[in-house]
Design a protein around this motif. Structure first.
Motif, mmCIF file in Angstrom:
data_model
loop_
_atom_site.group_PDB
_atom_site.id
_atom_site.type_symbol
_atom_site.label_atom_id
_atom_site.label_comp_id
_atom_site.label_asym_id
_atom_site.label_seq_id
_atom_site.Cartn_x
_atom_site.Cartn_y
_atom_site.Cartn_z
ATOM 1 N N ALA A 121 51.013 -35.218 100.587
ATOM 2 C CA ALA A 121 51.418 -35.117 99.189
ATOM 3 C C ALA A 121 50.895 -36.327 98.433
ATOM 4 C CB ALA A 121 52.928 -35.052 99.095
ATOM 5 N N ALA A 122 51.077 -36.343 97.136
ATOM 6 C CA ALA A 122 50.707 -37.498 96.308
ATOM 7 C C ALA A 122 51.779 -37.629 95.239
ATOM 8 C CB ALA A 122 49.333 -37.289 95.699
ATOM 9 N N TYR A 123 52.960 -38.100 95.637
ATOM 10 C CA TYR A 123 54.096 -38.116 94.707
ATOM 11 C C TYR A 123 53.891 -39.112 93.563
ATOM 12 C CZ TYR A 123 58.637 -39.029 92.731
ATOM 13 O OH TYR A 123 59.658 -39.206 91.833
ATOM 14 N N CYS B 232 56.169 -35.802 88.851
ATOM 15 C CA CYS B 232 56.545 -34.636 89.657
ATOM 16 C C CYS B 232 57.968 -34.190 89.329
ATOM 17 C CB CYS B 232 56.469 -34.961 91.148
ATOM 18 S SG CYS B 232 54.804 -35.266 91.753
ATOM 19 N N CYS C 74 47.279 -33.669 94.866
ATOM 20 C CA CYS C 74 48.331 -33.276 95.798
ATOM 21 C C CYS C 74 47.942 -32.011 96.570
ATOM 22 C CB CYS C 74 49.634 -33.030 95.055
ATOM 23 S SG CYS C 74 50.934 -32.484 96.171
ATOM 24 N N CYS D 156 59.660 -34.933 98.102
ATOM 25 C CA CYS D 156 58.478 -35.800 98.159
ATOM 26 C C CYS D 156 58.834 -37.236 97.770
ATOM 27 C CB CYS D 156 57.385 -35.278 97.247
ATOM 28 S SG CYS D 156 56.779 -33.663 97.729
ATOM 29 N N ARG E 41 49.648 -30.756 99.024
ATOM 30 C CA ARG E 41 50.850 -29.984 99.335
ATOM 31 C C ARG E 41 51.093 -28.911 98.287
ATOM 32 N NH1 ARG E 41 55.701 -33.746 100.704
ATOM 33 N NH2 ARG E 41 54.403 -34.041 102.555
ATOM 34 N N ARG E 42 51.067 -29.331 97.050
ATOM 35 C CA ARG E 42 51.277 -28.364 95.989
ATOM 36 C C ARG E 42 50.135 -27.363 95.921
ATOM 37 N NH1 ARG E 42 54.024 -28.632 90.288
ATOM 38 N NH2 ARG E 42 53.588 -26.471 89.847
ATOM 39 N N LEU F 62 59.565 -29.546 94.380
ATOM 40 C CA LEU F 62 59.710 -30.309 95.624
ATOM 41 C C LEU F 62 59.919 -31.798 95.364
ATOM 42 C CD1 LEU F 62 57.051 -28.717 97.980
ATOM 43 C CD2 LEU F 62 59.526 -28.473 98.043
ATOM 44 N N ALA F 63 60.073 -32.171 94.093
ATOM 45 C CA ALA F 63 60.042 -33.587 93.732
ATOM 46 C C ALA F 63 61.030 -34.444 94.525
ATOM 47 C CB ALA F 63 60.282 -33.743 92.238
ATOM 48 N N CYS G 133 57.579 -30.304 89.349
ATOM 49 C CA CYS G 133 57.481 -29.675 90.669
ATOM 50 C C CYS G 133 58.844 -29.618 91.353
ATOM 51 C CB CYS G 133 56.488 -30.434 91.541
ATOM 52 S SG CYS G 133 56.189 -29.626 93.112
ATOM 53 N N ASN H 278 48.575 -33.140 88.683
ATOM 54 C CA ASN H 278 48.553 -33.954 89.897
ATOM 55 C C ASN H 278 47.531 -33.365 90.859
ATOM 56 O OD1 ASN H 278 49.125 -35.761 91.880
ATOM 57 N ND2 ASN H 278 51.260 -35.147 92.197
HETATM 58 S S1 SF4 Z 1 56.510 -33.021 94.121
HETATM 59 FE FE1 SF4 Z 1 55.378 -33.177 96.023
HETATM 60 S S2 SF4 Z 1 54.371 -31.253 96.270
HETATM 61 FE FE2 SF4 Z 1 55.025 -31.343 94.172
HETATM 62 S S3 SF4 Z 1 53.215 -32.168 93.102
HETATM 63 FE FE3 SF4 Z 1 54.537 -33.895 93.578
HETATM 64 S S4 SF4 Z 1 53.789 -34.643 95.523
HETATM 65 FE FE4 SF4 Z 1 52.938 -32.619 95.277
#
Ligand code: SF4
Lengths: 512, 404
Positions: free
Chosen positions: B301-303, B307, B34, B317, B36-37, B313-314, B311, B31
């Protein structure tokens, strides 16, 4: 995906409630399906851990393996499953009908067939592995297993193979049934987990589908993979069981086993209930018109498989099918897929809406009929009835002249497209010529010609289900594809078939 | 504004850290859009902890059973100074047994397994990198027929968006003619010559990261990148047994994709530039989730649904993307439903707006006329069909009631 389906998903996301993706049920549902909810141990190639199984929503059988790495316990578990599965799978074989076949002997077809429902696709793969790891086992000699074990292995293999035949219904994943029927506001990935999917389809009172689905994401998974947090709880219990076993303390072992059993039962039960609830919802939809026809094909396949099992020359399905068999199978699946696509389209106006949107079908009222039109086609002596219809539609057909058409409401009718022109109020007028479905006489059969004002949907005619290509027999397998298999030994009267090398190797392979 | 490092330190505060591994680099590359990541990984933040503070913990982690079995299998493969591994190499690479029978077995890792929390008891990372480099140098210089050096748990640096990540392949083998093969030991089974496609794909993506890192290291040592083979040796249990079997995994495609995506990753400096000065994700353990959410939301972010499996944080996000509105109705971003649907919407990202276009409640912008027309027609067709079916059902029901 078409914009019609896409809109359903957008609407679901916006409202928080699932939207229809189909208006009929496209699969057969048995009056008494067998539900199977298996769990396997993480990290192992295939180690059954527990299963709920049964055909009565109120009385599931729970089978648990307290130490899944123990070979003895594993086979005992398989034998337990077989005690439920084998009778269920074979009970329909006693009531049959005789079916004549064109190029083959007549055969006995069961009037009904078994149906196994698993929560999600992982369950189908589970049955495949269950079959693979048991069907070659020997019932005599050093590692003898209960005779039901290899038998059930072959049945499981049959079910898992059959599930890959498009449109078949003997083994179904509930998630597939539900996603075919409803659009949710979440992705395909999330739809693969039954709890969240059911949240959308069957929201709790006073909550939206989206909310119910979000809450369900912490629920026990539908399996066969367990949740890692659950394994954290399970691990010490299994360790306690091992310790008790090592100390040959059978009371402590029984206690430990009981606790493992309780823990797994609690973890599996929510899925069990969800599966039955999901089936209940599916039953509320009327079946598509062609569902019974496809179920008949399932009944045939089931009967033929059972007959093969019974024959003295029967052998377990090979680990890897031969080249010819694989090609045949692939071609049969492709044919089944195109048959399924066509039938589902006819059965379901919502699917047809996609075809109408893309210009491959149109629906409208018959605005004019020229019923007694006769045409002498080139090369023919006699004039044949070729009535002309004008269908006025708001659709936008993108079809070439001469395209062969079929009608949803009048399945026998065949027609050819003549021209599309603009009609009043932004409509289009499609001129079509009826070419078939009027009987064999010089004049059309009574009632075979649509009348003015009839609302009809026309679509591109299916190319018909021709037999697939001619395949060589296995004995003629070209060397490029591995050459012919070893010839089979003719069996004498009363002789029992001996397993070949492949099977012996598979029978002796370790299962640790 | 401060240097990059001080800004990253500030962002992280006293949040626990986590180092990159092949899985996280592959996920980052999955991704690349993104920010954020990108920022969090560069700051080495353990996103699990952050997700918990956001009140959106995801159930990540591996089953203890899988971990035990994974370690046992790896130990089995590497037992006796890699004797078994040599046998497998001879098999899979099609070289005579003598060609791999001998050579150094360099143990370059510490005692701790790969996923142990911190590198405390091990030699420092840079020290391990240096050891790996000298082992590689030795192996390549000594390379002569009949010698195959095996490097157990080497450590390779890789530049990821301007910061240094450290990667630890299971093993590497150095063969005749100086060809290097990355060895990946996985505990999923290969049954009748096939394996779970998802697991295979993820193994290939991770292997590509190792190969990329190894190529970089080799370049630094003055060797061309093609001394590193793009055929990775994958070692898995065979059928239902514990017996290892090896197969070659051609990862050229994954390598190209990873390389391209890593190149596309914005440099950390560029990601940091637009962020408010003084931004920190560490607001203390007791901080209100909303305050943490505001801080995290400062980084775009780019969910995508992918994700969820890559990730921590899914859930956060996803909730953010679902709640996103642009002055139309609710629904959020179409990307939450997957990529296929975005294709269907021809660039319209907002679900509320797509529905307003379908319902004729708003006018299309320039260039959107065609997609708006399709949506309106699709909506009209849906309506027609569903109303029709509902009418027929209720007529059917009424008929049934009248008859009874
Ligand atoms: S869950 Fe959020 S921070 Fe993680 S890659 Fe996806 S969009 Fe980015």
């Amino acid at each position: 995906m078409s914009a019609v389906t896409a809109l359903g998903r957008l609407r679901a996301a916006a409202t928080g409630y699932a939207q229809p993706a189909a208006t009929v049920r496209h699969r057969h549902l048995s009056d008494r399906p067998l539900v199977f909810v298996p769990y396997a141990m993480a990290g192992e190639a295939f180690a059954p851990l527990a299963a709920l199984i049964g055909d009565d929503p109120d009385a599931p059988h729970l089978f648990v393996v307290p130490q899944p790495r123990d070979r003895q316990r594993r086979f005992a578990h398989v034998a337990e499953l077989a005690r439920i599965l084998v009778p269920y799978l074979t009970e329909h074989l006693s009531s049959t009908e005789t079916v004549e076949r064109r190029n083959d002997e007549a055969y006995e077809r069961a009037l009904d067939a078994p149906q196994v429902i698993v929560p999600s696709r992982g369950g189908i793969e589970y049955l495949h592995l269950l079959g693979r790891s048991t069907r070659f086992r020997r019932t005599e000699g050093e590692y003898a297993v209960h005779p039901d074990v290899p038998l059930m292995g072959r049945w499981c293999t049959y079910l898992a193979d059959r599930a890959r035949m498009p449109g078949s219904s003997v083994l179904l994943a509930l998630t597939d049934l539900l996603t075919q029927t409803w659009s949710t506001g979440q992705s395909d990935l999330e739809n693969g987990e039954l709890a969240a999917l059911m949240g959308w389809v069957d929201p709790e009172r006073g909550r939206t589908g989206a909310e119910t689905a979000r809450d369900a994401e912490g629920a026990p998974p539908a399996g066969p993979a367990t949740a890692p947090e659950f394994d954290e709880k399970l691990a010490p219990l299994i360790a306690a069981y091992d310790t008790a076993e090592r100390a040959e303390n059978s009371r402590a072992a029984a206690r430990a086993e009981e606790r493992i059993r309780d823990l797994l039962g609690v973890e599996l039960m929510p899925t069990w209930h969800r599966v039955w609830r999901g089936l209940e919802l599916m039953r509320e939809l009327p079946p598509g018109a062609s569902v019974a026809g496809r179920w008949e094909t399932d009944r045939m396949s089931y009967s033929l498989f059972a007959a093969d099992l019974d024959s003295p020359d029967s052998r377990p399905q090979p680990r890897i099918p031969g080249a010819v068999a694989a090609a045949q199978q692939l071609s049969r699946r492709e044919q089944a897929q195109s048959r399924l696509d066509t039938e589902q389209l006819r059965d379901d106006p919502l699917l047809m809406a996609e075809a109408r949107l893309s210009g491959q079908a149109f629906r409208g009222r018959v605005a004019a009929v020229e019923a007694d039109r006769m045409v002498t086609e080139p090369g023919k002596k006699q004039a044949r009835p070729r009535p002309l219809l004008v269908v006025r539609t708001t659709d936008e057909p993108l079809l070439l002249r001469e395209t062969e058409l079929e009608c949803v409401e009048r399945p026998k009718a065949r027609a050819k497209l003549i021209a599309v022109a603009d009609g009043p109020d932004g409509t289009r007028e499609v001129r079509i010529e009826l070419t078939g479905g009027m009987g064999r006489g010089k004049t059309p059969e009574e009632g075979s010609i649509p009348e003015e004002g009839e609302l009809l949907c026309w679509t591109v005619a299916a190319s018909g289900f021709r037999g697939g290509p001619k395949w060589p027999s296995p004995e003629e397998t070209p060397w490029t594809h591995g050459g012919p298999p070893e010839p089979r030994k003719e069996l004498q009267e009363g002789e029992v078939r001996q397993p070949d090398e492949e099977e012996l190797a598979a029978a002796e392979e370790p299962w640790v | 504004m401060g240097t990059t490092d001080t800004r990253l330190d500030l962002l992280r505060g006293s949040l626990p850290t986590r180092n990159h591994n092949a899985r996280t680099v592959a996920a980052l590359a999955a991704n690349p859009g993104c920010a954020r990541r990108g920022v969090m990984d560069a700051a080495g933040i353990d996103k699990t902890v952050l997700a918990a503070r956001l009140g959106q913990a995801t159930a990540y982690g591996q089953s203890p059973f899988a971990i035990v079995r994974g370690h046992a299998f790896e130990a089995l493969v590497k037992a006796d100074g890699g004797a078994g591994l040599r046998e497998l190499l001879h098999d899979v690479l099609g070289v005579p047994p003598e060609a791999v029978a001998d050579g150094e077995y360099a143990e370059l890792g510490g005692e701790l397994p790969e996923d142990a929390e911190q590198d405390k008891k091990r030699p420092g990372r840079e020290e391990r990198v240096a050891r790996t480099r000298s082992a590689l140098r030795r192996a390549l210089e000594d390379a002569r027929p009949g010698l195959c050096a095996i490097l157990d748990h080497p450590l390779l640096p890789l530049d990821v968006s301007g910061t240094r990540a450290y990667l630890e392949p299971d093993a590497m083998a150095c063969l005749i003619a100086g060809r290097l093969h990355v060895v990946e030991i996985k505990s999923f089974s290969v049954i009748d010559g096939g394996a779970d496609p998802a697991k295979l794909a993820s193994a290939a993506r991770q292997a590509a990261v190792y190969v990329l890192a190894l190529q970089q290291t080799m370049a630094e040592l003055g060797h061309p990148p093609d001394v590193v083979s793009t055929d990775v040796v994958l070692v898995c249990p065979k059928d239902f047994s514990n017996q290892p079997t090896a197969a070659l995994l051609d990862i050229r495609k994954e390598l190209a994709v990873t390389r391209r995506r890593l190149a596309r990753l914005a440099r950390v400096d560029d990601l940091l530039a637009p962020l408010p000065a003084g931004l920190s994700f560490d607001l203390g353990e007791e901080a209100a989730p909303q305050a943490v959410a505001d801080a995290v939301a400062a980084v775009p972010a780019a969910y995508i649904p992918g994700c969820l499996s890559t990730c921590e944080l899914a859930y956060f996000c996803r909730a953010e993307a679902r709640a996103c509105q642009s002055g139309h109705g609710p629904g959020g971003l179409a990307g939450t439903l997957g990529t296929a649907i975005r294709g269907e919407l021809g660039g319209i990202d907002d679900i509320g707006r797509a529905l307003d276009l379908a319902d004729g409640k708003c006018a299309p912008e320039r260039g959107e006329e065609e997609i708006a027309r399709v949506l309106r027609r699709a909506e009209a067709l849906r309506r027609e069909v569903l109303d029709d079916v509902a009418a027929r059902r209720s007529a059917g029901l009424a008929g049934a009631v009248a008859a009874s």
